[in-house]
Design a protein around this motif. Structure first.
Motif, PDB file in Angstrom:
ATOM      1  N   UNK A  97      -0.790 -15.037  -5.259  1.00 31.49           N
ATOM      2  CA  UNK A  97      -0.468 -13.617  -5.076  1.00 31.49           C
ATOM      3  C   UNK A  97      -1.352 -12.747  -5.957  1.00 31.49           C
ATOM      4  N   UNK A  98      -1.483 -13.125  -7.224  1.00 33.65           N
ATOM      5  CA  UNK A  98      -2.304 -12.342  -8.149  1.00 33.65           C
ATOM      6  C   UNK A  98      -3.760 -12.325  -7.712  1.00 33.65           C
ATOM      7  N   UNK A  99      -4.270 -13.467  -7.303  1.00 33.73           N
ATOM      8  CA  UNK A  99      -5.660 -13.541  -6.854  1.00 33.73           C
ATOM      9  C   UNK A  99      -5.910 -12.674  -5.640  1.00 33.73           C
ATOM     10  N   UNK A 100      -4.968 -12.678  -4.713  1.00 32.88           N
ATOM     11  CA  UNK A 100      -5.113 -11.852  -3.514  1.00 32.88           C
ATOM     12  C   UNK A 100      -5.071 -10.363  -3.862  1.00 32.88           C
ATOM     13  N   UNK A 101      -4.197  -9.978  -4.802  1.00 34.75           N
ATOM     14  CA  UNK A 101      -4.127  -8.563  -5.159  1.00 34.75           C
ATOM     15  C   UNK A 101      -5.411  -8.101  -5.833  1.00 34.75           C
ATOM     16  N   UNK A 102      -5.973  -8.909  -6.713  1.00 38.44           N
ATOM     17  CA  UNK A 102      -7.235  -8.535  -7.353  1.00 38.44           C
ATOM     18  C   UNK A 102      -8.348  -8.452  -6.312  1.00 38.44           C
ATOM     19  N   UNK A 103      -8.375  -9.409  -5.386  1.00 33.92           N
ATOM     20  CA  UNK A 103      -9.390  -9.382  -4.335  1.00 33.92           C
ATOM     21  C   UNK A 103      -9.226  -8.149  -3.447  1.00 33.92           C
ATOM     22  N   UNK A 143      -4.816  -8.173   4.192  1.00 30.45           N
ATOM     23  CA  UNK A 143      -4.004  -8.606   5.334  1.00 30.45           C
ATOM     24  C   UNK A 143      -3.147  -9.810   4.982  1.00 30.45           C
ATOM     25  N   UNK A 144      -3.708 -10.738   4.222  1.00 30.25           N
ATOM     26  CA  UNK A 144      -2.937 -11.924   3.834  1.00 30.25           C
ATOM     27  C   UNK A 144      -1.746 -11.535   2.966  1.00 30.25           C
ATOM     28  N   UNK A 145      -1.946 -10.570   2.082  1.00 31.70           N
ATOM     29  CA  UNK A 145      -0.839 -10.079   1.261  1.00 31.70           C
ATOM     30  C   UNK A 145       0.247  -9.451   2.129  1.00 31.70           C
ATOM     31  N   UNK A 146      -0.159  -8.638   3.096  1.00 33.22           N
ATOM     32  CA  UNK A 146       0.806  -7.987   3.984  1.00 33.22           C
ATOM     33  C   UNK A 146       1.601  -9.007   4.777  1.00 33.22           C
ATOM     34  N   UNK A 147       0.941 -10.088   5.179  1.00 39.97           N
ATOM     35  CA  UNK A 147       1.631 -11.148   5.922  1.00 39.97           C
ATOM     36  C   UNK A 147       2.565 -11.944   5.022  1.00 39.97           C
ATOM     37  N   UNK A 150       3.349  -6.397  -6.483  1.00 41.30           N
ATOM     38  CA  UNK A 150       3.301  -6.696  -5.054  1.00 41.30           C
ATOM     39  C   UNK A 150       4.261  -5.804  -4.271  1.00 41.30           C
ATOM     40  N   UNK A 151       5.469  -5.623  -4.810  1.00 37.13           N
ATOM     41  CA  UNK A 151       6.463  -4.797  -4.131  1.00 37.13           C
ATOM     42  C   UNK A 151       6.011  -3.345  -4.045  1.00 37.13           C
ATOM     43  N   UNK A 152       5.549  -2.791  -5.162  1.00 38.35           N
ATOM     44  CA  UNK A 152       5.087  -1.404  -5.155  1.00 38.35           C
ATOM     45  C   UNK A 152       3.914  -1.215  -4.205  1.00 38.35           C
ATOM     46  N   UNK A 153       3.041  -2.202  -4.157  1.00 36.07           N
ATOM     47  CA  UNK A 153       1.882  -2.136  -3.262  1.00 36.07           C
ATOM     48  C   UNK A 153       2.306  -1.994  -1.808  1.00 36.07           C
ATOM     49  N   UNK A 154       3.468  -2.544  -1.473  1.00 36.68           N
ATOM     50  CA  UNK A 154       3.936  -2.525  -0.083  1.00 36.68           C
ATOM     51  C   UNK A 154       5.087  -1.548   0.142  1.00 36.68           C
ATOM     52  N   UNK A 155       5.209  -0.563  -0.743  1.00 40.37           N
ATOM     53  CA  UNK A 155       6.132   0.531  -0.499  1.00 40.37           C
ATOM     54  C   UNK A 155       7.541   0.337  -0.997  1.00 40.37           C
ATOM     55  N   UNK A 156       7.800  -0.743  -1.707  1.00 40.72           N
ATOM     56  CA  UNK A 156       9.097  -0.936  -2.350  1.00 40.72           C
ATOM     57  C   UNK A 156       8.913  -0.615  -3.833  1.00 40.72           C
ATOM     58  N   UNK A 157       9.028   0.662  -4.172  1.00 44.83           N
ATOM     59  CA  UNK A 157       8.717   1.110  -5.529  1.00 44.83           C
ATOM     60  C   UNK A 157       9.942   0.954  -6.422  1.00 44.83           C
ATOM     61  N   UNK A 158      10.236  -0.291  -6.723  1.00 42.61           N
ATOM     62  CA  UNK A 158      11.476  -0.681  -7.386  1.00 42.61           C
ATOM     63  C   UNK A 158      11.512  -0.281  -8.851  1.00 42.61           C
ATOM     64  N   UNK A 159      12.721  -0.330  -9.421  1.00 42.54           N
ATOM     65  CA  UNK A 159      12.902  -0.127 -10.847  1.00 42.54           C
ATOM     66  C   UNK A 159      12.227  -1.254 -11.621  1.00 42.54           C
ATOM     67  N   UNK A 160      11.824  -0.959 -12.838  1.00 39.48           N
ATOM     68  CA  UNK A 160      11.179  -1.984 -13.652  1.00 39.48           C
ATOM     69  C   UNK A 160      12.153  -3.080 -14.066  1.00 39.48           C
ATOM     70  N   UNK A 210      -0.855  -6.026 -13.503  1.00 37.75           N
ATOM     71  CA  UNK A 210      -0.170  -7.272 -13.849  1.00 37.75           C
ATOM     72  C   UNK A 210      -0.925  -8.476 -13.305  1.00 37.75           C
ATOM     73  N   UNK A 211      -1.510  -8.342 -12.114  1.00 39.96           N
ATOM     74  CA  UNK A 211      -2.254  -9.447 -11.507  1.00 39.96           C
ATOM     75  C   UNK A 211      -3.464  -9.818 -12.353  1.00 39.96           C
ATOM     76  N   UNK A 212      -4.196  -8.817 -12.831  1.00 44.91           N
ATOM     77  CA  UNK A 212      -5.355  -9.087 -13.685  1.00 44.91           C
ATOM     78  C   UNK A 212      -4.941  -9.818 -14.954  1.00 44.91           C
ATOM     79  N   UNK A 213      -3.868  -9.340 -15.570  1.00 46.23           N
ATOM     80  CA  UNK A 213      -3.413  -9.946 -16.821  1.00 46.23           C
ATOM     81  C   UNK A 213      -2.968 -11.377 -16.588  1.00 46.23           C
TER      82      UNK A 213
END
Length: 285
Positions: free
Chosen positions: A235-241, A251-255, A203-213, A164-167
């Protein structure tokens, strides 16, 4: 985050013992996942009522409880399609993630869009990535590897699935048409606002909150009116990076995530809700 450790969502709970008999190979685990689940739209059976409501299983432990009430046999014992757990791509992926974590394999779910279900359109989708000791391997556990696919579904190349971040970043740059992304061609559930919401699901799934769509919270909205687009860009830029190996971005995403995660509740817009959407407490039973 230790991706070998179960999250609240992926934890099989009291049913963990069922995993001890799982195959040791990745294709074998995927086959067990497909034996347990049937897609609520793509499985060839129309489900309604309580059966359709199975798509709202938030926790793997709840999915396994449903399977064992209905079938009561080891997970690899064949189920008739009608007896499988009704779910979606997120559920295939989360079950696969749960099984690999039980084996101590680092694995995560990926939120984005797939170009391989319809020509010229990108359906919202969830796949998995696991660490094979050398690199991240992307796999679509919903797909039978023996099927007619233009790629290896057990080791997907870059391109058929986009995060989703790439798109989002491509849409913002004007290099992709947002109307070609959503749940179905011609559906109003798609486009820029939908892609933006999926950035936060990713972002949520990346940090262990594997929520419903169909979970909604915080920055999510059914339009871009008043939306903080700069925040989504960040947020998207950080996830792609981070995907590209930038540890500072990781680390910035985790914070950043604690300020953007669901605050204990979600507004659920489930296809099983019949248009009646509700707030749900995110409390594991």
């Amino acid at each position: 985050m230790d991706l070998t450790v179960q999250t609240e969502y992926s934890d099989p709970g009291a049913y963990a013992g069922l995993y001890d008999a799982l195959p040791d190979d990745i294709p074998g685990v995927g086959a067990v996942v497909r034996n347990l689940l049937i897609h609520y739209r793509g499985g060839g059976i129309e489900f309604t009522g309580d059966r359709l409501a199975e798509i709202d299983h938030r926790w793997v432990s709840s999915m396994l409880a449903t399977d064992q009430r209905r079938n009561g046999t080891p997970l690899a014992v064949p189920r008739e399609p009608v007896d499988r757990i009704v779910g979606c791509c997120r559920d295939y992926t989360l079950m696969f993630v749960s099984m690999l974590r039980h084996k101590g394999i680092p694995v995560r779910s990926r939120i984005g869009f797939a170009a391989y279900f319809a020509s010229g359109f990108n359906h919202d989708h969830v796949v998995a990535e696991y660490w094979n000791g050398d690199r991240w391997v992307m796999i679509d556990a919903q797909l039978d590897p023996a099927g007619d696919h233009p790629f290896d579904s057990l080791d997907m190349p870059a391109g058929p699935f986009l995060s989703a971040a790439e798109v989002w970043l491509d849409v913002r740059a004007g290099t992709r048409d947002p109307d070609l992304f959503g749940i179905d061609p011609g559906s109003p559930i798609g486009g820029s606002w939908f892609i933006r919401n999926y950035v936060y699901l990713q972002l949520a799934h990346l940090h262990g909150d594997e929520l419903l769509l169909w979970d909604n919270w915080g920055e999510m909205s059914a339009s871009l009116d008043g939306a903080d687009l700069a925040l989504t860009d960040r947020v998207a830029g950080l996830m792609v990076a981070s995907d590209n190996g930038d540890d500072t971005a990781t680390k910035e995403l985790a914070d950043l995530y604690p300020s953007l995660k669901p605050a204990g509740r979600s507004y659920v817009t489930s296809p099983a809700g019949g248009g009646k959407f509700v707030w749900v407490d995110l409390v594991r039973p």
